[in-house]
Design a protein around this motif. Structure first.
Motif: not given
Length: 196
Positions: A127-155
């Motif tokens: 949540d900290f990182h999401l709030q930080l990165y959302s300030l970039s206003r780079m929504h497509h890149l933020l979606a890519v990062d969120s997707h990468l995090l989904d892969y490791v979140e289960g662990f």
């Protein structure tokens, strides 16, 4: 698709995703529509839509005549590559966020950075990182990062963080915010790499 159907589909997506990432639905498990309807209290249409989205995210594989199967988590080799990609993507997002952030934004981030709850600390860190990165206003890149995090979140979200781990992350978050306030790009990139 109507607004109500879209809302139901998104709700089903979140619920099924949480089942997978929490380990309630283990890799290799077949996700049966009838069972999901009963469990989630949502109709088949929104569940089908949710399963299609989960297939695109890599958490589920829709197999003809078999249905949706929970995918295996990434291998340790894949995880290493994912973390290297995260460094590139998240450093770009943080650099842009540093340029865009207001004093109010920084105050909000300071508050988020000081969370010490050990239960599911990964969610609070994300949540900290999401709030930080959302300030970039780079929504497509933020979606890519969120997707990468989904892969490791289960662990990561099943790991119990020690008080020492939490203190280290909090200090790293403060280092990130200090670099942002000072508009020191080099210091920010180093703090980001250490934290990731």
């Amino acid at each position: 698709m109507s607004t109500a159907s879209t809302i139901k589909s998104l709700a089903a997506y979140d619920l099924i995703r949480d089942m997978i990432l929490s380990g309630e639905a283990l890799p290799g498990t077949r996700l049966v529509l009838v069972d999901l309807e009963k469990k989630l209290g949502v109709g088949r249409g929104p569940i089908r839509d949710a399963l299609m989205r989960l297939d695109k995210s890599g958490l589920v594989q829709n197999i003809p005549y078999k249905g949706a199967i929970v995918m295996m988590p990434p291998s340790s080799k894949e995880i290493e590559h994912i973390f290297n990609l995260r460094i590139q993507v998240e450093c770009a997002l943080a650099k842009e966020a540093m340029q865009q952030a207001t004093a109010e934004d920084m105050d909000r981030l300071e508050h988020l950075a000081d969370t010490r709850d050990a239960d599911f600390f990964f969610h609070k860190d994300r949540d900290f990182h999401l709030q930080l990165y959302s300030l970039s206003r780079m929504h497509h890149l933020l979606a890519v990062d969120s997707h990468l995090l989904d892969y490791v979140e289960g662990f990561l979200n099943t790991r119990r963080y020690s008080p020492e781990d939490i203190s280290l992350f909090i200090q790293q978050h403060k280092d990130i915010l200090t670099a942002m306030r000072e508009k020191d790009e080099e210091k920010l990139m180093e703090a980001m790499r250490r934290n990731i």
